[in-house]
Design an enzyme around this catalytic site. Structure first.
Site, PDB file in Angstrom:
ATOM      1  N   CYS A 240     -20.605 -20.201 -34.610  1.00 17.61           N
ATOM      2  CA  CYS A 240     -21.238 -19.070 -35.329  1.00 17.61           C
ATOM      3  C   CYS A 240     -22.730 -18.908 -35.318  1.00 17.61           C
ATOM      4  O   CYS A 240     -23.156 -17.882 -34.696  1.00 17.61           O
ATOM      5  CB  CYS A 240     -20.996 -19.297 -36.969  1.00 17.61           C
TER       6      CYS A 240
HETATM    7  N1  NAD Z   1     -15.186 -22.184 -37.041  1.00 15.47           N
HETATM    8  C1  NAD Z   1     -16.114 -21.457 -38.109  1.00 15.47           C
HETATM    9  O1  NAD Z   1     -16.406 -22.532 -38.807  1.00 15.47           O
HETATM   10  C2  NAD Z   1     -16.199 -20.091 -38.342  1.00 15.47           C
HETATM   11  C3  NAD Z   1     -16.698 -19.634 -39.552  1.00 15.47           C
HETATM   12  C4  NAD Z   1     -16.627 -18.557 -39.799  1.00 15.47           C
HETATM   13  C5  NAD Z   1     -16.104 -17.638 -38.993  1.00 15.47           C
HETATM   14  N2  NAD Z   1     -15.566 -18.022 -37.698  1.00 15.47           N
HETATM   15  C6  NAD Z   1     -14.859 -16.746 -36.601  1.00 15.47           C
HETATM   16  O2  NAD Z   1     -13.756 -16.562 -37.146  1.00 15.47           O
HETATM   17  C7  NAD Z   1     -13.126 -16.555 -35.744  1.00 15.47           C
HETATM   18  C8  NAD Z   1     -12.031 -17.727 -35.350  1.00 15.47           C
HETATM   19  O3  NAD Z   1     -12.847 -18.570 -35.052  1.00 15.47           O
HETATM   20  P1  NAD Z   1     -12.171 -20.358 -34.979  1.00 15.47           P
HETATM   21  O4  NAD Z   1     -13.208 -21.151 -35.234  1.00 15.47           O
HETATM   22  O5  NAD Z   1     -10.962 -20.269 -36.129  1.00 15.47           O
HETATM   23  O6  NAD Z   1     -11.606 -19.945 -33.604  1.00 15.47           O
HETATM   24  P2  NAD Z   1     -10.303 -21.267 -32.974  1.00 15.47           P
HETATM   25  O7  NAD Z   1     -10.926 -21.074 -31.517  1.00 15.47           O
HETATM   26  O8  NAD Z   1     -10.564 -22.325 -33.569  1.00 15.47           O
HETATM   27  O9  NAD Z   1      -9.004 -20.520 -33.227  1.00 15.47           O
HETATM   28  C9  NAD Z   1      -8.675 -19.053 -32.725  1.00 15.47           C
HETATM   29  C10 NAD Z   1      -7.228 -19.394 -32.490  1.00 15.47           C
HETATM   30  O10 NAD Z   1      -6.873 -17.975 -32.086  1.00 15.47           O
HETATM   31  C11 NAD Z   1      -5.903 -18.153 -30.926  1.00 15.47           C
HETATM   32  N3  NAD Z   1      -5.871 -16.926 -29.966  1.00 15.47           N
HETATM   33  C12 NAD Z   1      -6.710 -16.558 -29.205  1.00 15.47           C
HETATM   34  N4  NAD Z   1      -6.265 -15.353 -28.864  1.00 15.47           N
HETATM   35  C13 NAD Z   1      -5.256 -14.899 -29.537  1.00 15.47           C
HETATM   36  C14 NAD Z   1      -4.396 -13.861 -29.275  1.00 15.47           C
HETATM   37  N5  NAD Z   1      -4.578 -12.984 -28.574  1.00 15.47           N
HETATM   38  N6  NAD Z   1      -3.184 -13.761 -30.264  1.00 15.47           N
HETATM   39  C15 NAD Z   1      -3.114 -15.087 -31.208  1.00 15.47           C
HETATM   40  N7  NAD Z   1      -3.815 -16.069 -31.117  1.00 15.47           N
HETATM   41  C16 NAD Z   1      -4.756 -15.915 -30.140  1.00 15.47           C
HETATM   42  C17 NAD Z   1      -6.279 -19.372 -30.245  1.00 15.47           C
HETATM   43  O11 NAD Z   1      -5.435 -19.882 -29.374  1.00 15.47           O
HETATM   44  C18 NAD Z   1      -6.810 -20.309 -31.425  1.00 15.47           C
HETATM   45  O12 NAD Z   1      -5.796 -21.227 -31.646  1.00 15.47           O
HETATM   46  C19 NAD Z   1     -14.536 -16.245 -34.782  1.00 15.47           C
HETATM   47  O13 NAD Z   1     -14.808 -14.932 -34.868  1.00 15.47           O
HETATM   48  C20 NAD Z   1     -15.347 -16.985 -35.499  1.00 15.47           C
HETATM   49  O14 NAD Z   1     -16.494 -16.474 -34.896  1.00 15.47           O
HETATM   50  C21 NAD Z   1     -15.672 -19.287 -37.307  1.00 15.47           C
END
Ligand code: NAD
Length: 441
Positions: free
Chosen positions: A281
């Protein structure tokens, strides 16, 4: 809130399903954000179906296993057994869903431009099975305008009208992995819809499973909220890092300065220096904003400057290691450097964008022999290095220099001090200990 007459049928039907918890909830992307959210809604009594492209994640979930540290496997197993939670790779399930939260990655390209490919691919896949009455909420962090410029046209393509036939919102995700106090359920949730009816239904949806919901007037406000929060952190960490550089030049202990300043009961909030930014992030999200504002001719100067200072911290750490070794009559080339902590922050297993990786690469380039300890990261493959986490104290004894990058609570810091010849401490993990062996940031 007044809802236009013709929307009432669809709106009321969805409202009833949400209130009665008969709505079938879909979560697209089952990662750090999506899985905790899926579990929270399943625990609240909804039937939740996760959609993820990774077959291995879907399989593990269906076996009742969690792969996210903050989500206990026993909770997942119970919810799967109770048929409250399931998962699939097949988007055709969208036909059966009433609500969809999109939680897919939003990384940066090498050029620091947003990589929207995951959002585009997920929304295209949803659009293929779209139907009236759906509520779609984008949760992925992104630039202001994504929901109305990218998602809205994709879903309106098939002749349905937002706010009447379907509902579209943005709700920033605030999950803080490893936070023992604030988790998905007790972190206030901001939500903004394309129309007032969208906001209203979005608010109703989240309030079924989360303690506090904060509605805002539209999707752009909601998108900007997340970017303000993360830019605020990034810039303040940049200031703390710049303070560390200045204090270093003047032989002042920056940690003592910050702790003393933090005794001020108003108008000050402590941020701390460190080896550089990490995670999915803080190093990334502000560049979504600077990319977008450039299109309207506004340079995001604070963001660029903080990015520059934060990005140089791994170099500063390596300079510290180099000087510390030199002062002990050693060159970096050929020295054994043991890295303590690889994850991007304490007590978690996520090493995405971790500054430890930059520090290791820089030290390797200078000819150091690298080893590491991290109870959360058992193995590390990086630029030809193929390393396994080592027992910390014996490795510290063998090393010429120990570099603390991540201050996990599990490490025995007194033991490290007793074992090591030299310690570069980038996190003030040795707080309160005075020793000539310690070189602080
Ligand atoms: N990790 C954090 O602490 C956090 C905090 C706040 C916001 N975010 C935001 O949330 C979002 C997700 O982050 P995350 O950390 O959960 O990511 P992540 O990589 O842990 O998980 C994302 C998931 O989405 C899946 N994916 C990718 N493309 C896809 C598709 N087309 N269809 C279905 N599934 C699909 C992946 O296989 C993966 O399992 C990002 O935008 C991130 O910036 C993350």
């Amino acid at each position: 809130m007044q809802v236009a007459e013709k929307t009432v049928g669809t709106f009321q039907a969805l409202k009833d399903k949400i209130e009665k918890k008969t709505a079938h909830v879909g979560i697209v992307g089952l990662g750090y954000v999506g899985l905790p959210l899926a579990v929270e809604f399943a625990k609240a009594g909804f039937h939740v179906t996760g959609i993820d492209l990774q077959q291995s994640r879907v399989d593990r979930l269906m076996k009742g296993e969690s792969y996210i540290q903050d989500v206990p496997s026993r909770e997942v197993a119970q919810l799967v057994r109770d048929r409250r939670l399931d998962a699939t790779t097949d988007f055709s399930v969208v036909r059966d869903l009433d609500t969809i939260n999109i939680c897919v990655p939003t990384p940066l390209r090498k050029t620091k431009d947003p990589d929207m490919s995951y959002i585009v691919s997920a929304s295209d896949a949803i659009a293929k099975h779209f139907h009236p009455g759906l509520l779609v909420i984008l949760e992925s962090t992104t630039y202001p305008g994504t929901t109305d410029e990218l998602l809205l046209p994709t879903f309106e393509k098939n002749g349905l009208k937002v706010g009447e036939d379907f509902f579209l919102c943005f709700s920033p995700e605030r999950v803080d992995p490893g936070n023992p106090v604030y988790q998905t359920s007790n972190t206030p949730k901001v939500v903004g819809g394309i129309t007032p009816a969208c906001t209203e239904i979005g608010k109703l949806f989240f309030s079924q499973a989360l303690q506090k919901v904060v509605p805002v007037s539209n999707t752009r406000v909601a998108e900007m909220v997340k970017l303000l929060e993360n830019t605020f952190r990034m810039i303040n960490i940049g200031l703390a890092n710049e303070m560390a550089l200045m204090c270093d030049g003047m032989d002042i202990n920056v940690w003592e300065v910050i702790d003393a300043a933090a005794t001020k009961p108003f108008g000050f909030m402590p941020f701390y220096p460190g080896p550089g930014l990490g995670g999915h992030c803080i190093p990334i999200d502000p560049f979504y904003l600077s990319w977008k504002t450039k299109q309207s001719g506004i340079e995001a100067r604070f963001i660029e400057l903080a990015g520059y200072i934060n990005g140089n911290m791994p170099h500063f750490v390596v300079d510290k290691v180099q000087n510390a070794l030199n002062n002990h009559g050693k060159a970096v080339k050929g020295s054994r450097v043991h890295i303590v902590g690889i994850a991007y922050k304490r007590n978690i297993d996520d090493m995405r964008e971790s500054p430890a990786l930059d520090v290791i690469l820089l030290l390797k380039k200078l000819g150091a022999e690298i080893s590491y300890s991290d109870p959360y990261v058992p193995a590390l493959k990086l630029d030809g290095l193929d390393l396994k986490s080592q027992e910390a104290l014996s490795s510290a004894r063998q090393a010429d220099c120990v570099v603390i990058i991540t201050d996990h609570a599990d490490f025995d810091y007194q033991g490290l001090l007793d074992s090591a010849k030299l310690i570069v401490d980038t996190r003030n993990a040795m707080r309160g200990i005075e020793s000539e062996k310690i070189v602080r940031l």
